[in-house]
Design an enzyme around this catalytic site. Sequence first.
Site, PDB file in Angstrom:
ATOM      1  N   GLY A 263     -60.887 113.937 -45.470  1.00  0.00           N
ATOM      2  CA  GLY A 263     -61.215 112.497 -45.836  1.00  0.00           C
ATOM      3  C   GLY A 263     -61.079 111.768 -47.498  1.00  0.00           C
TER       4      GLY A 263
ATOM      5  N   ILE B  44     -63.238 111.064 -49.934  1.00  0.00           N
ATOM      6  CA  ILE B  44     -63.806 111.624 -51.159  1.00  0.00           C
ATOM      7  C   ILE B  44     -63.300 112.727 -51.276  1.00  0.00           C
ATOM      8  CG2 ILE B  44     -65.740 111.918 -51.896  1.00  0.00           C
ATOM      9  CD1 ILE B  44     -67.322 109.937 -49.862  1.00  0.00           C
TER      10      ILE B  44
ATOM     11  N   VAL C  53     -73.305 113.993 -50.071  1.00  0.00           N
ATOM     12  CA  VAL C  53     -73.307 113.100 -50.191  1.00  0.00           C
ATOM     13  C   VAL C  53     -72.812 111.846 -48.598  1.00  0.00           C
ATOM     14  CG1 VAL C  53     -71.003 111.677 -50.801  1.00  0.00           C
ATOM     15  CG2 VAL C  53     -71.790 113.654 -51.793  1.00  0.00           C
ATOM     16  N   GLY C  54     -72.416 112.796 -47.974  1.00  0.00           N
ATOM     17  CA  GLY C  54     -72.292 111.828 -45.842  1.00  0.00           C
ATOM     18  C   GLY C  54     -73.521 110.269 -45.774  1.00  0.00           C
TER      19      GLY C  54
ATOM     20  N   ASP D 217     -75.285 105.567 -57.488  1.00  0.00           N
ATOM     21  CA  ASP D 217     -76.060 104.010 -57.959  1.00  0.00           C
ATOM     22  C   ASP D 217     -76.791 104.394 -59.668  1.00  0.00           C
ATOM     23  OD1 ASP D 217     -76.184 103.673 -54.943  1.00  0.00           O
ATOM     24  OD2 ASP D 217     -77.294 105.373 -54.903  1.00  0.00           O
TER      25      ASP D 217
ATOM     26  N   HIS E 211     -80.659 106.131 -50.955  1.00  0.00           N
ATOM     27  CA  HIS E 211     -79.585 106.011 -50.873  1.00  0.00           C
ATOM     28  C   HIS E 211     -79.253 104.697 -50.219  1.00  0.00           C
ATOM     29  CE1 HIS E 211     -75.148 105.494 -52.351  1.00  0.00           C
ATOM     30  NE2 HIS E 211     -75.065 105.914 -50.977  1.00  0.00           N
TER      31      HIS E 211
HETATM   32  P1  NAD Z   1     -63.529 110.053 -44.148  1.00  0.00           P
HETATM   33  O1  NAD Z   1     -64.301 108.954 -42.967  1.00  0.00           O
HETATM   34  O2  NAD Z   1     -62.556 109.348 -45.550  1.00  0.00           O
HETATM   35  O3  NAD Z   1     -63.906 111.294 -44.954  1.00  0.00           O
HETATM   36  C1  NAD Z   1     -64.574 111.842 -43.961  1.00  0.00           C
HETATM   37  C2  NAD Z   1     -63.726 113.555 -43.387  1.00  0.00           C
HETATM   38  O4  NAD Z   1     -64.875 114.193 -42.090  1.00  0.00           O
HETATM   39  C3  NAD Z   1     -62.982 113.522 -42.128  1.00  0.00           C
HETATM   40  O5  NAD Z   1     -61.881 113.902 -43.039  1.00  0.00           O
HETATM   41  C4  NAD Z   1     -63.741 113.824 -41.202  1.00  0.00           C
HETATM   42  O6  NAD Z   1     -62.614 114.616 -40.523  1.00  0.00           O
HETATM   43  C5  NAD Z   1     -64.642 114.416 -41.955  1.00  0.00           C
HETATM   44  N1  NAD Z   1     -65.933 115.177 -40.747  1.00  0.00           N
HETATM   45  C6  NAD Z   1     -66.881 114.634 -39.962  1.00  0.00           C
HETATM   46  N2  NAD Z   1     -67.509 115.604 -39.811  1.00  0.00           N
HETATM   47  C7  NAD Z   1     -67.443 116.654 -40.122  1.00  0.00           C
HETATM   48  C8  NAD Z   1     -67.840 117.732 -39.624  1.00  0.00           C
HETATM   49  N3  NAD Z   1     -68.661 118.362 -38.982  1.00  0.00           N
HETATM   50  N4  NAD Z   1     -67.624 119.390 -40.470  1.00  0.00           N
HETATM   51  C9  NAD Z   1     -66.344 118.872 -41.489  1.00  0.00           C
HETATM   52  N5  NAD Z   1     -65.368 117.907 -41.661  1.00  0.00           N
HETATM   53  C10 NAD Z   1     -66.585 116.631 -40.885  1.00  0.00           C
HETATM   54  O7  NAD Z   1     -65.271 109.183 -45.668  1.00  0.00           O
HETATM   55  P2  NAD Z   1     -65.272 109.850 -46.491  1.00  0.00           P
HETATM   56  O8  NAD Z   1     -65.179 108.380 -47.442  1.00  0.00           O
HETATM   57  O9  NAD Z   1     -64.739 110.626 -47.435  1.00  0.00           O
HETATM   58  O10 NAD Z   1     -67.072 109.587 -47.131  1.00  0.00           O
HETATM   59  C11 NAD Z   1     -67.746 110.501 -46.706  1.00  0.00           C
HETATM   60  C12 NAD Z   1     -68.971 110.292 -46.829  1.00  0.00           C
HETATM   61  O11 NAD Z   1     -69.822 110.098 -47.735  1.00  0.00           O
HETATM   62  C13 NAD Z   1     -69.407 108.736 -45.700  1.00  0.00           C
HETATM   63  O12 NAD Z   1     -70.408 108.995 -44.419  1.00  0.00           O
HETATM   64  C14 NAD Z   1     -69.722 108.117 -46.891  1.00  0.00           C
HETATM   65  O13 NAD Z   1     -70.564 107.411 -46.529  1.00  0.00           O
HETATM   66  C15 NAD Z   1     -70.102 108.569 -47.471  1.00  0.00           C
HETATM   67  N6  NAD Z   1     -70.682 107.776 -49.005  1.00  0.00           N
HETATM   68  C16 NAD Z   1     -71.392 107.873 -49.584  1.00  0.00           C
HETATM   69  C17 NAD Z   1     -71.963 108.044 -51.171  1.00  0.00           C
HETATM   70  C18 NAD Z   1     -73.478 107.931 -52.001  1.00  0.00           C
HETATM   71  O14 NAD Z   1     -73.420 107.729 -52.719  1.00  0.00           O
HETATM   72  N7  NAD Z   1     -74.837 109.410 -51.196  1.00  0.00           N
HETATM   73  C19 NAD Z   1     -70.685 106.966 -51.618  1.00  0.00           C
HETATM   74  C20 NAD Z   1     -69.775 107.093 -50.777  1.00  0.00           C
HETATM   75  C21 NAD Z   1     -69.538 107.558 -50.036  1.00  0.00           C
HETATM   76  C1  LMR Z   2     -71.509 103.463 -51.500  1.00  0.00           C
HETATM   77  O1  LMR Z   2     -72.445 103.709 -51.654  1.00  0.00           O
HETATM   78  O2  LMR Z   2     -70.547 103.173 -52.238  1.00  0.00           O
HETATM   79  C2  LMR Z   2     -71.478 103.807 -49.987  1.00  0.00           C
HETATM   80  O3  LMR Z   2     -72.552 104.587 -49.849  1.00  0.00           O
HETATM   81  C3  LMR Z   2     -71.607 103.965 -48.820  1.00  0.00           C
HETATM   82  C4  LMR Z   2     -71.328 103.685 -47.234  1.00  0.00           C
HETATM   83  O4  LMR Z   2     -71.657 102.950 -46.712  1.00  0.00           O
HETATM   84  O5  LMR Z   2     -70.383 104.418 -48.040  1.00  0.00           O
END
Ligand code: NAD
Ligand code: LMR
Length: 329
Positions: free
Chosen positions: A15, A17, A130-131, A160, A188
């Site tokens: 993905g 991140i 993180v997810g 944050d 979060h």
């Molecule tokens: P993305 O969609 O680009 O990538 C997610 C990846 O996870 C994909 O490649 C997908 O195939 C893979 N995936 C899905 N289910 C899986 C599983 N069971 N096992 C292994 N891999 C799996 O998303 P992203 O932009 O990389 O963001 C990932 C997550 O982080 C999202 O949930 C997003 O909301 C979250 N996020 C959290 C924060 C925070 O501050 N906590 C900040 C930003 C994003």
């Molecule tokens: C962020 O804080 O940037 C993410 O958690 C936002 C999101 O919904 O993926």
Amino acid sequence: MTRTPVNVTVTGAAGQIGYALLFRIASGHLLGPDVPVNLRLLEIPQGLKAAEGTAMELDDCAFPLLRGIEITDDPNVGFAGANVALLVGARPRTKGMERGDLLAANGGIFKPQGKAINDHAADDIKVLVVGNPANTNALIAQAAAPDVPAERFTAMTRLDHNRAISQLAAKTGAAVSDIKKLTIWGNHSATQYPDIFHAEIAGKNAAEVVDDEVWLADTFIPTVAKRGAAIIEARGASSAASAANAAIDHVHTWVNGTADGDWTSMGIPSDGSYGVPEGIISSFPVTTKDGKYEIVQGLDINEFSRARIDASVKELTEERDAVRELGLI
Ligand code: NAD
Ligand code: LMR
């Protein structure tokens, strides 16, 4: 001296991140410039090919600290011997999806991953979720890993925390490095509470330096709490490089310690401190040392802060109750 490589598992490795994260782990930013790493990339079957492409690029960097890369779609393999696990892959909310559907879909990911961590990770495993919804996903994974000490499961609020420092620096003209002791409380999510009442700017109380409760309530808090949505609006995709950077910061601080006179924010299982119900994964001010963290105790919580902490904690208890009803914890 040759050090044993640390096994770092990253889920969602293909993905956005993941793409911003893996190269920094391999170059030594996660654990330190003298710590070799083995990377385990865990993806779903559809993500494996892209993960292989990323692994080819990692090879092409010839990172001296990178000792091996394994790619798999099997959590039992992905977490085998893991010392650090970054759970990034999650099921995003899609149109028409209710909150219960989102929690259930993520339960289908984080419950088996928690079990695989329980059964196969190294004894010193440290987990960062993180997810999203990160706090409750961490709770689901932790509940599925009864043999792992609960405090090893953490959720990311460091993004944050970093956002709040940056906003405060911009408002006051201070250098980022002069801002200490900022706290993110709660979830979060948009209910999170960035607290500057104990923060310091070049040694002075930040709330007194700002001296503007209207800015605090109407600009600072909503800007930090809704920053994720603002990034999505501007980029057409959620934050990636800043999220990866925060994940690096979170683990680096956990492993290597907070600086004297400062603390950080981490989503951690509550021990009941500050009236936050025991067991929910909520963000607190913490200091870290020798790979362990402790909640900063004894802070005076004023009425302004109390109401906002309580609101975010209420959301977390509702999420906990929802996943409990779904049989996920
Ligand atoms: P993305 O969609 O680009 O990538 C997610 C990846 O996870 C994909 O490649 C997908 O195939 C893979 N995936 C899905 N289910 C899986 C599983 N069971 N096992 C292994 N891999 C799996 O998303 P992203 O932009 O990389 O963001 C990932 C997550 O982080 C999202 O949930 C997003 O909301 C979250 N996020 C959290 C924060 C925070 O501050 N906590 C900040 C930003 C994003
Ligand atoms: C962020 O804080 O940037 C993410 O958690 C936002 C999101 O919904 O993926």
